[in-house]
Design a protein around this motif. Structure first.
Motif, short mmCIF file in Angstrom:
data_model
loop_
_atom_site.label_atom_id
_atom_site.label_comp_id
_atom_site.label_asym_id
_atom_site.label_seq_id
_atom_site.Cartn_x
_atom_site.Cartn_y
_atom_site.Cartn_z
N HIS A 31 2.03 -26.25 -19.44
CA HIS A 31 2.27 -26.57 -20.85
C HIS A 31 2.18 -25.27 -21.66
O HIS A 31 1.70 -24.26 -21.17
N ASP A 78 0.57 -23.74 -25.37
CA ASP A 78 -0.36 -24.05 -26.46
C ASP A 78 0.40 -23.73 -27.75
O ASP A 78 0.55 -22.56 -28.10
N HIS A 90 1.49 -22.41 -18.92
CA HIS A 90 0.36 -22.20 -18.02
C HIS A 90 -0.24 -23.54 -17.65
O HIS A 90 -0.04 -24.54 -18.35
N ARG A 99 -9.37 -21.15 -30.22
CA ARG A 99 -8.10 -21.12 -30.93
C ARG A 99 -8.29 -21.00 -32.44
O ARG A 99 -9.17 -21.62 -33.00
FE FE2 Z 1 -3.36 -24.42 -22.56
#
Ligand code: FE2
Ligand code: SIN
Length: 201
Positions: free
Chosen positions: A118, A120, A174, A198
């Protein structure tokens, strides 16, 4: 500290945290999980994720039938607990001293858990990196490029390793193909914890 190994733009710092620091972090994360219990979110495709997760910070990552997003509250209605100082220290060391992250996503991989490839990309500003820390069992981490289906490379991540996903790797695909359950003695009962830090908005 070992210099970074760079794989497809992912910067990998081996054993960035020693065993004592790892143990202290696990104790802090137990408090996070006590305040905000782990859950298995539903994917938009209608299957529960195999990874159990919770968050700390102003935002927590969440998923259900209507999609992936950040939420201000745990599904039980409480705000997420604060990001532990030990975790902020990792961010300041590997990302930036200028701004702290809004979210520390805590993923727990039990036996057989994995995470599909996926990106981010639920955050507002991709100039901030995502910083990831591995604790406990070894994990086979797969890294690709900015589009699905391209070439990938894999490395085993071990307890204490930090991965910085920034620059060209910020939007790279990743995932975790598998873990070696029981390969580390850090966590009672085995398994792996991955933290990702994040900046959300
Ligand atoms: Fe991720
Ligand atoms: C993630 O991409 O959110 C987790 C990566 C990992 O578990 O190493």
């Amino acid at each position: 500290m070992q210099p970074a190994e760079i794989v497809r733009g992912f910067r990998i710092f081996r054993e960035a945290l020693d065993r004592a620091a790892q143990r202290a972090l696990v104790a802090d994360l137990r408090e996070v999980a006590a305040a905000a219990p782990m859950f298995s979110p539903m994917t938009p495709y209608g299957r529960p994720m195999r990874v159990r997760m919770t968050s700390a910070g102003r935002y927590g990552w969440y998923s259900d039938r209507s999609g992936y997003r950040y939420e201000r509250h745990h599904p039980d209605g409480h705000p997420w607990p604060e990001i532990p100082r030990s975790v902020l220290g990792i961010w300041r060391r590997f990302a930036s001293a200028g701004r702290d992250p809004d979210c520390c996503l805590v993923n727990y991989y039990g036996e057989g858990a994995r995470m599909g490839l996926h990106q981010d990309r639920d955050e507002a500003d991709f100039s901030w990196p995502v910083v990831s820390l591995s604790l406990g069992d070894e994990a086979l981490f797969r890294m690709g490029g900015a589009t699905r289906g391209g070439k990938t490379a894999s490395v085993w991540l071990r307890s204490g390793d930090v991965v910085v996903m920034g620059g060209a790797a910020r939007l790279a695909y990743h995932g975790v193909d598998r873990i070696r359950f029981g390969s580390s003695t850090l966590l009672n009962g085995g398994g792996r914890i991955n933290l990702t830090l994040r900046v959300v908005d």
